[in-house]
Write a protein that holds these residues in place. Structure first.
Motif, short mmCIF file in Angstrom:
data_model
loop_
_atom_site.label_atom_id
_atom_site.label_comp_id
_atom_site.label_asym_id
_atom_site.label_seq_id
_atom_site.Cartn_x
_atom_site.Cartn_y
_atom_site.Cartn_z
N ALA A 60 25.09 -38.14 -78.33
CA ALA A 60 26.44 -38.59 -77.69
C ALA A 60 27.11 -39.64 -78.16
N SER A 61 26.27 -40.48 -78.95
CA SER A 61 26.97 -42.01 -79.73
C SER A 61 28.05 -41.55 -80.45
N GLY A 62 27.86 -40.35 -81.22
CA GLY A 62 29.04 -39.81 -82.16
C GLY A 62 29.98 -38.88 -81.75
N ALA A 63 29.73 -38.50 -80.25
CA ALA A 63 30.63 -37.53 -79.69
C ALA A 63 31.81 -38.20 -79.14
N THR A 64 32.93 -37.21 -78.98
CA THR A 64 34.20 -37.59 -78.38
C THR A 64 34.10 -37.30 -76.94
N HIS A 65 33.51 -36.15 -76.62
CA HIS A 65 33.48 -35.65 -75.02
C HIS A 65 31.92 -35.25 -74.65
N LEU A 66 31.60 -35.49 -73.40
CA LEU A 66 30.54 -35.05 -72.97
C LEU A 66 30.78 -34.21 -71.75
N THR A 67 29.80 -33.24 -71.57
CA THR A 67 30.01 -32.47 -70.44
C THR A 67 29.01 -32.70 -69.21
N VAL A 68 29.44 -32.96 -68.28
CA VAL A 68 28.37 -33.10 -67.06
C VAL A 68 28.44 -32.03 -66.12
N HIS A 69 27.26 -31.39 -65.93
CA HIS A 69 26.98 -30.25 -65.04
C HIS A 69 26.34 -30.64 -63.88
N VAL A 70 26.86 -30.38 -62.62
CA VAL A 70 26.18 -30.52 -61.51
C VAL A 70 25.32 -29.54 -61.13
N LEU A 71 23.79 -29.66 -60.99
CA LEU A 71 22.83 -28.48 -60.71
C LEU A 71 22.72 -28.35 -59.42
N ARG A 72 22.54 -27.09 -58.95
CA ARG A 72 22.22 -26.84 -57.50
C ARG A 72 20.92 -26.74 -57.34
N ARG A 73 20.19 -26.83 -56.10
CA ARG A 73 19.05 -27.03 -55.89
C ARG A 73 18.05 -25.76 -56.49
N ASP A 74 18.85 -24.77 -56.64
CA ASP A 74 18.19 -23.39 -56.94
C ASP A 74 18.06 -23.42 -58.52
N GLN A 75 18.36 -24.38 -59.17
CA GLN A 75 18.27 -24.68 -60.65
C GLN A 75 17.27 -25.54 -61.13
N ARG A 76 16.07 -25.78 -60.67
CA ARG A 76 15.22 -26.61 -60.97
C ARG A 76 14.46 -26.28 -62.42
N ALA A 77 14.63 -24.80 -62.77
CA ALA A 77 14.11 -24.55 -64.09
C ALA A 77 15.06 -25.19 -65.15
N LEU A 78 16.26 -25.12 -65.00
CA LEU A 78 17.31 -25.72 -65.98
C LEU A 78 16.89 -27.20 -65.91
N ALA A 79 16.69 -27.93 -64.87
CA ALA A 79 16.34 -29.24 -64.81
C ALA A 79 14.99 -29.54 -65.80
N GLU A 80 13.97 -28.43 -65.46
CA GLU A 80 12.75 -28.65 -66.46
C GLU A 80 13.01 -28.57 -67.81
N LEU A 81 13.96 -27.78 -68.14
CA LEU A 81 14.14 -27.37 -69.52
C LEU A 81 14.99 -28.88 -70.35
N PHE A 82 15.87 -29.19 -69.65
CA PHE A 82 16.76 -30.46 -70.18
C PHE A 82 16.04 -31.85 -69.70
N GLY A 83 15.19 -31.97 -68.63
CA GLY A 83 14.56 -33.23 -68.40
C GLY A 83 13.05 -33.20 -68.79
N GLY A 84 12.51 -32.30 -68.86
CA GLY A 84 10.83 -31.95 -69.10
C GLY A 84 10.60 -31.73 -70.63
N ARG A 85 11.53 -31.41 -71.51
CA ARG A 85 11.46 -30.90 -72.73
C ARG A 85 12.31 -32.02 -73.59
N THR A 86 11.91 -32.58 -74.84
CA THR A 86 12.86 -33.27 -75.55
C THR A 86 13.61 -32.31 -76.84
#
Length: 164
Positions: A60-86
């Protein structure tokens, strides 16, 4: 009055969870974020805070844009992928559908509410750095029934891919 056990700060701040994505230098990155908020009405601005320990911060430090995705309660698996993995060890984008948005920032296909913002400023804030965004592109209106947002309380047990 006896001293009461203080409420942990994080318990008082049960806000929505987001996946923030970035692209720069031919690299993609994304992470789960709980520190983010609209911070101006006119002009419209949104601040997202990224941990300096995360690969997403470095991309992000070299990016011109960032995308912010609002997760729904039924998207925990996506949260686990992007939060629990590096992203230092795993290609988080290999198993999700996405497309490049403004400035190349990845837009995750399965997230219905998102916006891409142009990075206007970067603000140090301790172990996190704030990226001030101005809206450049957003998801189309959604007529599907509303699903509650994924909140901190829904993922508080998630083991982070990187320490804060």
């Amino acid at each position: 009055m006896p001293d009461a056990d203080p409420v942990p700060f994080s318990d008082a701040m049960d806000g929505p969870m987001y996946v923030v994505t970035a692209a720069s230098g031919g690299q993609l990155a994304g992470c789960l974020v709980g520190f983010a908020s609209q911070c101006s009405i006119e002009p419209p601005r949104f601040m997202v805070w990224l941990s300096t320990a995360n690969r997403t911060f470095r991309v992000a430090s070299g990016a011109t844009h960032l995308t912010v995705h609002v997760l729904r309660r039924d998207q925990r698996a996506l949260a686990e992928l992007f939060g629990g993995r590096t992203g230092d060890e795993v290609d988080k984008f290999a198993d999700v559908r996405w497309r490049p948005g403004a400035g190349g920032a990845p837009v995750l296909s399965e997230v219905r509410a998102w916006f891409t913002g142009r990075v206007e400023d970067v603000v140090p804030g301790g172990d996190h750095v704030g990226f001030l965004l101005s809206p450049a592109e957003q998801s189309p209106p959604d007529s599907a029934p509303a699903v509650p947002a994924l909140r901190y309380a829904d993922v508080r047990d998630l083991e982070a891919g990187h320490p804060a």
